[in-house]
Design a protein around this motif. Structure first.
Motif, PDB file in Angstrom:
ATOM      1  N   PHE A  91     -13.861 -15.387 -45.936  1.00  0.00           N
ATOM      2  CA  PHE A  91     -15.125 -15.361 -46.682  1.00  0.00           C
ATOM      3  C   PHE A  91     -15.689 -16.742 -47.008  1.00  0.00           C
ATOM      4  O   PHE A  91     -16.795 -16.824 -47.552  1.00  0.00           O
ATOM      5  N   GLY A  92     -14.977 -17.810 -46.700  1.00  0.00           N
ATOM      6  CA  GLY A  92     -15.482 -19.138 -46.996  1.00  0.00           C
ATOM      7  C   GLY A  92     -16.706 -19.477 -46.159  1.00  0.00           C
ATOM      8  O   GLY A  92     -16.782 -19.135 -44.979  1.00  0.00           O
ATOM      9  N   LEU A  93     -17.655 -20.164 -46.768  1.00  0.00           N
ATOM     10  CA  LEU A  93     -18.884 -20.530 -46.066  1.00  0.00           C
ATOM     11  C   LEU A  93     -18.676 -21.863 -45.351  1.00  0.00           C
ATOM     12  O   LEU A  93     -18.324 -22.870 -45.975  1.00  0.00           O
ATOM     13  N   THR A  94     -18.899 -21.862 -44.045  1.00  0.00           N
ATOM     14  CA  THR A  94     -18.737 -23.051 -43.203  1.00  0.00           C
ATOM     15  C   THR A  94     -19.969 -23.194 -42.314  1.00  0.00           C
ATOM     16  O   THR A  94     -20.805 -22.286 -42.224  1.00  0.00           O
ATOM     17  N   ARG A  95     -20.054 -24.313 -41.624  1.00  0.00           N
ATOM     18  CA  ARG A  95     -21.169 -24.526 -40.701  1.00  0.00           C
ATOM     19  C   ARG A  95     -21.186 -23.472 -39.600  1.00  0.00           C
ATOM     20  O   ARG A  95     -22.250 -22.984 -39.203  1.00  0.00           O
ATOM     21  N   ASP A  96     -20.013 -23.120 -39.091  1.00  0.00           N
ATOM     22  CA  ASP A  96     -19.958 -22.106 -38.032  1.00  0.00           C
ATOM     23  C   ASP A  96     -20.497 -20.773 -38.526  1.00  0.00           C
ATOM     24  O   ASP A  96     -21.269 -20.103 -37.826  1.00  0.00           O
ATOM     25  N   ARG A  97     -20.095 -20.378 -39.734  1.00  0.00           N
ATOM     26  CA  ARG A  97     -20.583 -19.099 -40.278  1.00  0.00           C
ATOM     27  C   ARG A  97     -22.089 -19.151 -40.546  1.00  0.00           C
ATOM     28  O   ARG A  97     -22.781 -18.147 -40.422  1.00  0.00           O
ATOM     29  N   LEU A  98     -22.582 -20.318 -40.912  1.00  0.00           N
ATOM     30  CA  LEU A  98     -23.996 -20.437 -41.244  1.00  0.00           C
ATOM     31  C   LEU A  98     -24.891 -20.226 -40.022  1.00  0.00           C
ATOM     32  O   LEU A  98     -26.083 -19.930 -40.172  1.00  0.00           O
ATOM     33  N   VAL A 111     -12.616 -23.712 -50.515  1.00  0.00           N
ATOM     34  CA  VAL A 111     -12.275 -22.309 -50.781  1.00  0.00           C
ATOM     35  C   VAL A 111     -13.529 -21.456 -50.575  1.00  0.00           C
ATOM     36  O   VAL A 111     -13.639 -20.719 -49.610  1.00  0.00           O
ATOM     37  N   GLU A 112     -14.505 -21.575 -51.485  1.00  0.00           N
ATOM     38  CA  GLU A 112     -15.745 -20.804 -51.315  1.00  0.00           C
ATOM     39  C   GLU A 112     -16.666 -21.433 -50.264  1.00  0.00           C
ATOM     40  O   GLU A 112     -17.417 -20.727 -49.595  1.00  0.00           O
ATOM     41  N   ILE A 113     -16.611 -22.743 -50.140  1.00  0.00           N
ATOM     42  CA  ILE A 113     -17.523 -23.449 -49.252  1.00  0.00           C
ATOM     43  C   ILE A 113     -16.853 -24.733 -48.789  1.00  0.00           C
ATOM     44  O   ILE A 113     -16.106 -25.364 -49.551  1.00  0.00           O
ATOM     45  N   SER A 114     -17.117 -25.127 -47.552  1.00  0.00           N
ATOM     46  CA  SER A 114     -16.552 -26.368 -47.035  1.00  0.00           C
ATOM     47  C   SER A 114     -17.270 -27.563 -47.666  1.00  0.00           C
ATOM     48  O   SER A 114     -18.455 -27.500 -47.993  1.00  0.00           O
ATOM     49  N   SER A 115     -16.547 -28.665 -47.839  1.00  0.00           N
ATOM     50  CA  SER A 115     -17.117 -29.842 -48.498  1.00  0.00           C
ATOM     51  C   SER A 115     -18.312 -30.405 -47.745  1.00  0.00           C
ATOM     52  O   SER A 115     -19.311 -30.809 -48.352  1.00  0.00           O
ATOM     53  N   ASP A 116     -18.227 -30.447 -46.424  1.00  0.00           N
ATOM     54  CA  ASP A 116     -19.328 -31.036 -45.660  1.00  0.00           C
ATOM     55  C   ASP A 116     -20.610 -30.224 -45.802  1.00  0.00           C
ATOM     56  O   ASP A 116     -21.706 -30.783 -45.881  1.00  0.00           O
ATOM     57  N   MET A 172     -21.350 -28.251 -48.420  1.00  0.00           N
ATOM     58  CA  MET A 172     -21.785 -28.397 -49.808  1.00  0.00           C
ATOM     59  C   MET A 172     -22.607 -29.662 -50.007  1.00  0.00           C
ATOM     60  O   MET A 172     -23.571 -29.678 -50.778  1.00  0.00           O
ATOM     61  N   ASP A 173     -22.263 -30.730 -49.306  1.00  0.00           N
ATOM     62  CA  ASP A 173     -22.923 -32.024 -49.486  1.00  0.00           C
ATOM     63  C   ASP A 173     -24.074 -32.259 -48.518  1.00  0.00           C
ATOM     64  O   ASP A 173     -24.672 -33.334 -48.517  1.00  0.00           O
ATOM     65  N   ASP A 174     -24.406 -31.266 -47.701  1.00  0.00           N
ATOM     66  CA  ASP A 174     -25.463 -31.427 -46.708  1.00  0.00           C
ATOM     67  C   ASP A 174     -26.821 -31.061 -47.323  1.00  0.00           C
ATOM     68  O   ASP A 174     -27.091 -29.880 -47.600  1.00  0.00           O
ATOM     69  N   PRO A 175     -27.704 -32.031 -47.571  1.00  0.00           N
ATOM     70  CA  PRO A 175     -28.976 -31.733 -48.249  1.00  0.00           C
ATOM     71  C   PRO A 175     -29.921 -30.871 -47.433  1.00  0.00           C
ATOM     72  O   PRO A 175     -30.875 -30.308 -47.980  1.00  0.00           O
ATOM     73  N   HIS A 176     -29.681 -30.745 -46.124  1.00  0.00           N
ATOM     74  CA  HIS A 176     -30.543 -29.885 -45.306  1.00  0.00           C
ATOM     75  C   HIS A 176     -30.368 -28.415 -45.675  1.00  0.00           C
ATOM     76  O   HIS A 176     -31.329 -27.634 -45.630  1.00  0.00           O
ATOM     77  N   PHE A 177     -29.140 -28.040 -46.057  1.00  0.00           N
ATOM     78  CA  PHE A 177     -28.841 -26.650 -46.393  1.00  0.00           C
ATOM     79  C   PHE A 177     -28.612 -26.435 -47.892  1.00  0.00           C
ATOM     80  O   PHE A 177     -29.040 -25.424 -48.448  1.00  0.00           O
ATOM     81  N   SER A 178     -27.925 -27.364 -48.515  1.00  0.00           N
ATOM     82  CA  SER A 178     -27.435 -27.150 -49.876  1.00  0.00           C
ATOM     83  C   SER A 178     -28.494 -27.433 -50.941  1.00  0.00           C
ATOM     84  O   SER A 178     -29.129 -28.498 -50.947  1.00  0.00           O
ATOM     85  N   LEU A 179     -28.667 -26.474 -51.858  1.00  0.00           N
ATOM     86  CA  LEU A 179     -29.537 -26.642 -53.024  1.00  0.00           C
ATOM     87  C   LEU A 179     -28.724 -26.777 -54.308  1.00  0.00           C
ATOM     88  O   LEU A 179     -29.256 -26.603 -55.402  1.00  0.00           O
ATOM     89  N   ILE A 180     -27.452 -27.092 -54.179  1.00  0.00           N
ATOM     90  CA  ILE A 180     -26.558 -27.102 -55.338  1.00  0.00           C
ATOM     91  C   ILE A 180     -26.977 -28.165 -56.348  1.00  0.00           C
ATOM     92  O   ILE A 180     -27.011 -27.910 -57.561  1.00  0.00           O
ATOM     93  N   ASN A 181     -27.319 -29.374 -55.903  1.00  0.00           N
ATOM     94  CA  ASN A 181     -27.772 -30.399 -56.836  1.00  0.00           C
ATOM     95  C   ASN A 181     -29.103 -30.021 -57.477  1.00  0.00           C
ATOM     96  O   ASN A 181     -29.339 -30.314 -58.657  1.00  0.00           O
ATOM     97  N   GLN A 182     -29.981 -29.387 -56.706  1.00  0.00           N
ATOM     98  CA  GLN A 182     -31.263 -28.939 -57.273  1.00  0.00           C
ATOM     99  C   GLN A 182     -31.048 -27.879 -58.346  1.00  0.00           C
ATOM    100  O   GLN A 182     -31.804 -27.811 -59.317  1.00  0.00           O
ATOM    101  N   GLN A 183     -30.023 -27.034 -58.167  1.00  0.00           N
ATOM    102  CA  GLN A 183     -29.712 -26.046 -59.200  1.00  0.00           C
ATOM    103  C   GLN A 183     -29.402 -26.732 -60.524  1.00  0.00           C
ATOM    104  O   GLN A 183     -29.882 -26.322 -61.579  1.00  0.00           O
ATOM    105  N   VAL A 184     -28.564 -27.749 -60.477  1.00  0.00           N
ATOM    106  CA  VAL A 184     -28.200 -28.469 -61.699  1.00  0.00           C
ATOM    107  C   VAL A 184     -29.441 -29.095 -62.328  1.00  0.00           C
ATOM    108  O   VAL A 184     -29.660 -29.007 -63.543  1.00  0.00           O
TER     109      VAL A 184
END
Length: 327
Positions: free
Chosen positions: A259-266, A285-290, A292-304
């Motif tokens: 269930f972990g989110l990776t580039r391949d799964r995306l 675990v839930e998401i790969s580090s690369d 999570m840190d990719d601004p093209h896909f990740s909105l995690i910092n924008q959430q904060v």
């Protein structure tokens, strides 16, 4: 500044929020986001009014976000730490809340590990006849309204026009993946996303996605692939091991494999898919580090970043309910 259609003293749940109410919050947050972009980020909206942060459960993002939001509105702040409070001497939670009420608190932001505590405190404040607004900052496995609202705000900014509206998510496929069973964030997001007209899919092992979620109007999957297929949005959730009273997954490694989110799964998702996570994140675990840190896909910092504007909006609107239009 804001339409006068706000009729909530408390914000305890998103279950009965209307689309109009969601949009009022989004548009108010948008206005405050403009304030936060200025050199002088403070407004006198809640000057000399008292906000009490009663966090009976540990928190980093939510607590600091609410504190900063209150400061940006010029409120006076009372912070509560259970480890150094009279709770250690046998005082009840309601007596603690009444102490802050007696000190003049007009807003109480409540976080507790047990479901229903904010609702109980809100009922007691109403019984006392005061004008205290209670805001649920996360209670047990029940709800986390402000987190879901900041998620909605983040997404509507990404998919909508300059002024975010919930209708921008209509028809969008949203996959929520992870520990849904224990997630108050998932429950609040389900209410807001369904109200916005999104097509919500849930994916988790059977032990973390019980049948009760059928009543939320989402599609359940016990494999991740169908949920990700052509998804516009993927929200991963933390494995909440502190809430698990039994072994619900074989291992973290196996969970990530399935269930972990990776580039391949995306690659199964829409090409412009966006990824969210309410935090804190278990990297790998839930998401790969690369990813999570990719601004093209990740909105995690924008959430904060969205958290402060949304929480300013909620405090403003609740204050507007108490006293009439604020200036």
């Amino acid at each position: 500044m804001i339409p006068a259609a706000w009729e909530r003293r408390h914000v305890l749940s998103l279950r009965d929020f209307t689309v109009a109410e969601l949009d009022i919050v989004l548009q108010t947050a948008h206005s405050f986001q403009e304030v936060l972009s200025r050199r002088t980020k403070k407004v006198p909206t809640l000057q000399a009014r008292v906000v009490a942060n009663l966090f009976f459960e540990s928190s980093t993002r939510t607590r600091n976000s609410f504190e900063l939001a209150a400061k940006r509105l010029s409120a006076d702040i009372l912070n509560f730490a259970p480890g150094t409070s009279a709770l250690t001497k046998g005082e009840t939670i309601l007596d603690t809340a009444k102490t802050f009420w007696a000190m003049g608190a007009e807003f109480m932001v409540i976080r507790h590990q047990q479901s229903g505590v904010p609702q109980t405190i809100a009922a007691e404040m109403d019984r006392l006849g005061g004008h205290v607004g209670v805001l649920n900052a996360g209670d047990g496995c029940h709800e986390h309204p402000s987190q879901a609202l900041l998620d909605l705000f983040t997404l509507c900014q990404g998919f909508g026009s300059d002024r975010p509206r919930s209708e921008s998510l209509k028809g969008k496929k949203v996959a929520i993946v992870g520990d849904i069973r224990h997630s108050r964030v998932a429950r609040s997001n389900l209410y807001s996303l369904k109200a916005a007209g999104a097509d919500v899919h849930l994916a988790a092992p059977p032990t973390l996605l019980p049948k009760e979620f059928d009543c939320y109007g989402a599609t359940r999957h016990w494999q991740v692939e169908p949920a990700l297929e052509k998804a516009n949005i993927v929200m991963t959730l933390r494995l909440q091991r502190e809430r698990m009273d039994q072994h619900l997954i074989p291992s973290l490694r196996e969970y990530h494999q399935q269930f972990g989110l990776t580039r391949d799964r995306l690659k199964q998702c829409h090409p412009e898919v966006k990824v969210l996570h309410p935090g804190p994140v278990n990297r790998g675990v839930e998401i790969s580090s690369d990813l999570m840190d990719d601004p093209h896909f990740s909105l995690i910092n924008q959430q904060v970043a969205s958290g402060v504007a949304i929480r300013m909006a909620l405090l403003y609107l609740m204050g507007n309910y108490h006293t009439g239009p604020l200036t």
